[in-house]
Design a protein around this motif. Structure first.
Motif, PDB file in Angstrom:
ATOM      1  N   ARG A 193     -13.304   1.197  -2.478  1.00 25.68           N
ATOM      2  CA  ARG A 193     -13.726   1.709  -1.170  1.00 25.68           C
ATOM      3  C   ARG A 193     -12.638   1.498  -0.128  1.00 25.68           C
ATOM      4  O   ARG A 193     -12.405   2.368   0.722  1.00 25.68           O
ATOM      5  CB  ARG A 193     -15.017   1.028  -0.741  1.00 25.68           C
ATOM      6  CG  ARG A 193     -16.228   1.382  -1.603  1.00 25.68           C
ATOM      7  CD  ARG A 193     -17.517   0.877  -0.985  1.00 25.68           C
ATOM      8  NE  ARG A 193     -18.664   1.144  -1.833  1.00 25.68           N
ATOM      9  CZ  ARG A 193     -19.253   0.239  -2.602  1.00 25.68           C
ATOM     10  NH1 ARG A 193     -18.814  -1.012  -2.601  1.00 25.68           N
ATOM     11  NH2 ARG A 193     -20.298   0.563  -3.361  1.00 25.68           N
ATOM     12  N   GLU A 194     -11.956   0.363  -0.189  1.00 19.79           N
ATOM     13  CA  GLU A 194     -10.907   0.085   0.782  1.00 19.79           C
ATOM     14  C   GLU A 194      -9.711   1.022   0.590  1.00 19.79           C
ATOM     15  O   GLU A 194      -8.971   1.295   1.531  1.00 19.79           O
ATOM     16  CB  GLU A 194     -10.471  -1.376   0.683  1.00 19.79           C
ATOM     17  CG  GLU A 194      -9.671  -1.866   1.854  1.00 19.79           C
ATOM     18  CD  GLU A 194     -10.422  -1.811   3.178  1.00 19.79           C
ATOM     19  OE1 GLU A 194      -9.784  -2.044   4.210  1.00 19.79           O
ATOM     20  OE2 GLU A 194     -11.650  -1.517   3.194  1.00 19.79           O
ATOM     21  N   ALA A 195      -9.542   1.531  -0.627  1.00 18.91           N
ATOM     22  CA  ALA A 195      -8.473   2.491  -0.906  1.00 18.91           C
ATOM     23  C   ALA A 195      -8.897   3.929  -0.609  1.00 18.91           C
ATOM     24  O   ALA A 195      -8.086   4.844  -0.747  1.00 18.91           O
ATOM     25  CB  ALA A 195      -8.037   2.378  -2.361  1.00 18.91           C
ATOM     26  N   ARG A 251       2.538   9.288  -1.612  1.00 18.03           N
ATOM     27  CA  ARG A 251       3.372   8.396  -2.421  1.00 18.03           C
ATOM     28  C   ARG A 251       4.790   8.337  -1.890  1.00 18.03           C
ATOM     29  O   ARG A 251       5.309   9.304  -1.338  1.00 18.03           O
ATOM     30  CB  ARG A 251       3.407   8.864  -3.877  1.00 18.03           C
ATOM     31  CG  ARG A 251       2.045   8.796  -4.545  1.00 18.03           C
ATOM     32  CD  ARG A 251       2.185   9.177  -5.992  1.00 18.03           C
ATOM     33  NE  ARG A 251       0.892   9.666  -6.464  1.00 18.03           N
ATOM     34  CZ  ARG A 251       0.737  10.198  -7.667  1.00 18.03           C
ATOM     35  NH1 ARG A 251       1.759  10.337  -8.468  1.00 18.03           N
ATOM     36  NH2 ARG A 251      -0.451  10.599  -8.046  1.00 18.03           N
ATOM     37  N   VAL A 252       5.430   7.204  -2.110  1.00 12.68           N
ATOM     38  CA  VAL A 252       6.823   7.017  -1.719  1.00 12.68           C
ATOM     39  C   VAL A 252       7.659   6.880  -2.976  1.00 12.68           C
ATOM     40  O   VAL A 252       7.277   6.173  -3.892  1.00 12.68           O
ATOM     41  CB  VAL A 252       6.960   5.739  -0.845  1.00 12.68           C
ATOM     42  CG1 VAL A 252       8.437   5.488  -0.537  1.00 12.68           C
ATOM     43  CG2 VAL A 252       6.194   5.898   0.448  1.00 12.68           C
ATOM     44  N   VAL A 298      -7.851  -1.764  -8.913  1.00  7.40           N
ATOM     45  CA  VAL A 298      -6.496  -1.249  -8.696  1.00  7.40           C
ATOM     46  C   VAL A 298      -6.158  -0.162  -9.716  1.00  7.40           C
ATOM     47  O   VAL A 298      -5.624   0.900  -9.364  1.00  7.40           O
ATOM     48  CB  VAL A 298      -5.474  -2.398  -8.771  1.00  7.40           C
ATOM     49  CG1 VAL A 298      -4.055  -1.865  -8.916  1.00  7.40           C
ATOM     50  CG2 VAL A 298      -5.571  -3.270  -7.525  1.00  7.40           C
ATOM     51  N   GLN A 299      -6.453  -0.403 -10.991  1.00  8.15           N
ATOM     52  CA  GLN A 299      -6.169   0.597 -12.011  1.00  8.15           C
ATOM     53  C   GLN A 299      -6.896   1.907 -11.719  1.00  8.15           C
ATOM     54  O   GLN A 299      -6.331   3.002 -11.819  1.00  8.15           O
ATOM     55  CB  GLN A 299      -6.572   0.075 -13.393  1.00  8.15           C
ATOM     56  CG  GLN A 299      -5.708  -1.049 -13.911  1.00  8.15           C
ATOM     57  CD  GLN A 299      -4.288  -0.594 -14.233  1.00  8.15           C
ATOM     58  OE1 GLN A 299      -4.031   0.576 -14.449  1.00  8.15           O
ATOM     59  NE2 GLN A 299      -3.361  -1.528 -14.247  1.00  8.15           N
ATOM     60  N   ALA A 300      -8.154   1.793 -11.352  1.00 11.63           N
ATOM     61  CA  ALA A 300      -8.939   2.987 -11.048  1.00 11.63           C
ATOM     62  C   ALA A 300      -8.411   3.685  -9.794  1.00 11.63           C
ATOM     63  O   ALA A 300      -8.424   4.923  -9.708  1.00 11.63           O
ATOM     64  CB  ALA A 300     -10.403   2.619 -10.881  1.00 11.63           C
ATOM     65  N   GLU A 325       0.828  -1.207   0.000  1.00 14.23           N
ATOM     66  CA  GLU A 325       0.000   0.000   0.000  1.00 14.23           C
ATOM     67  C   GLU A 325       0.861   1.255   0.000  1.00 14.23           C
ATOM     68  O   GLU A 325       0.579   2.231  -0.692  1.00 14.23           O
ATOM     69  CB  GLU A 325      -0.941  -0.010   1.208  1.00 14.23           C
ATOM     70  CG  GLU A 325      -2.128   0.904   1.064  1.00 14.23           C
ATOM     71  CD  GLU A 325      -3.269   0.505   1.965  1.00 14.23           C
ATOM     72  OE1 GLU A 325      -4.347   1.115   1.825  1.00 14.23           O
ATOM     73  OE2 GLU A 325      -3.101  -0.407   2.799  1.00 14.23           O
ATOM     74  N   ARG A 326       1.929   1.233   0.794  1.00 14.88           N
ATOM     75  CA  ARG A 326       2.828   2.386   0.847  1.00 14.88           C
ATOM     76  C   ARG A 326       3.678   2.488  -0.422  1.00 14.88           C
ATOM     77  O   ARG A 326       3.936   3.577  -0.934  1.00 14.88           O
ATOM     78  CB  ARG A 326       3.734   2.282   2.077  1.00 14.88           C
ATOM     79  CG  ARG A 326       4.633   3.488   2.295  1.00 14.88           C
ATOM     80  CD  ARG A 326       5.407   3.391   3.595  1.00 14.88           C
ATOM     81  NE  ARG A 326       6.400   2.316   3.569  1.00 14.88           N
ATOM     82  CZ  ARG A 326       6.279   1.171   4.202  1.00 14.88           C
ATOM     83  NH1 ARG A 326       5.196   0.914   4.920  1.00 14.88           N
ATOM     84  NH2 ARG A 326       7.224   0.251   4.133  1.00 14.88           N
TER      85      ARG A 326
END
Length: 261
Positions: free
Chosen positions: A143-145, A260-261, A240-242, A38-39
């Motif tokens: 939603r989880e993102a 973002r990292v 994921v793409q969206a 995620e990071r």
């Protein structure tokens, strides 16, 4: 590193969480969980249930919650759901477990987990009720993102009048995921009507020649109007793409690069 060791010694940090911070992953009896995805990549790590025992699914979900505060399981059946619920009821009863048995997703949040919130909206569109499973998987990822989701269902080309009264809503979205089976025509039709990027999600409905999603995939790939396409039933990939687009929009709207990292 010393701070991590001291936190583990004091009981403030679990060994798995410390390993996740140092190595980027955490090891359990069921495998290695990518706690840094995620990071690193901007999208939540998913736990694919098929091919794993229910106990392995529950173990990985527990590792995910321990290291990231939440877990996302996809393609889960009733046994997987029951195993996850049983595990958290016994070990972390304050955690929330939300299962969608039709879509096959399980989302677990630790009691203190705060879901992110992105300034972006994605429309998840289905041609028919039979397309709801992969579309629902995509919506769960979004939603989880932390992405706002607008559902527009059952607007397939067999009855275009159902689509026209939804165009205003669809044009307000930042991106559309459009799920369709059979010949997969809906993403192409929509791409000619809205100025919104579209991710086509072919669905394995339909039968006969070109069934099981083959005609839908081929039709979307051959679209005359511009459509980006994922694999058959690949709701997770579409989500994921969206999400990546939503993160970029969120960063631009806030005038920075977000987390973002």
């Amino acid at each position: 590193m010393r701070e991590l060791l001291e936190a583990v010694a004091a009981g403030d940090l679990s060994p798995a969480a410390a390993e996740a911070r140092l190595a980027g992953y955490a090891t359990s009896e069921a495998g290695r969980f990518d706690a840094a995805r995620e990071r690193r990549a901007g999208v939540p790590e998913g736990i694919l249930a098929p091919g794993k025992t229910p106990e392995e699914v529950a173990d990985l979900a527990a590792t995910a919650v321990e290291t990231t505060g939440h877990a996302l399981v996809t393609r889960a059946d009733e046994r997987d759901v029951e195993a996850v619920r049983t595990h958290f009821d016994a070990t972390r009863p304050d955690a929330s477990v939300d299962a969608d048995t039709r879509v096959g997703t399980v989302v677990v949040h630790a009691a203190d987990y705060e879901c992110p919130s992105l300034d972006a909206r994605v429309g998840v569109v289905t041609a028919g009720t039979s397309d709801a499973v992969p579309a629902g998987e995509a919506a769960t990822v979004l939603r989880e993102a932390g992405v706002g989701v607008t559902r527009v269902d059952d607007v397939g080309v067999a009855g275009l009048v159902r689509l026209f009264d939804q165009l205003a809503t669809l044009r307000e979205q930042d991106l559309l995921i459009v799920a369709a089976g059979r010949e997969g025509a809906l993403p192409t039709v929509l791409a000619g009507l809205v100025d919104v990027p579209i991710v086509g999600l072919p669905v394995s409905t339909g039968y006969g020649h070109g069934g099981a999603g083959e005609a839908a995939l081929a039709g979307m790939l051959q679209s005359c109007a511009p459509v980006t396409v994922v694999n058959v039933d690949a709701g997770f990939a579409a989500g994921v793409q969206a999400t990546l687009v939503a993160r970029a929009l969120d960063g631009a709207r806030r005038g920075d690069e977000g987390d973002r990292v």
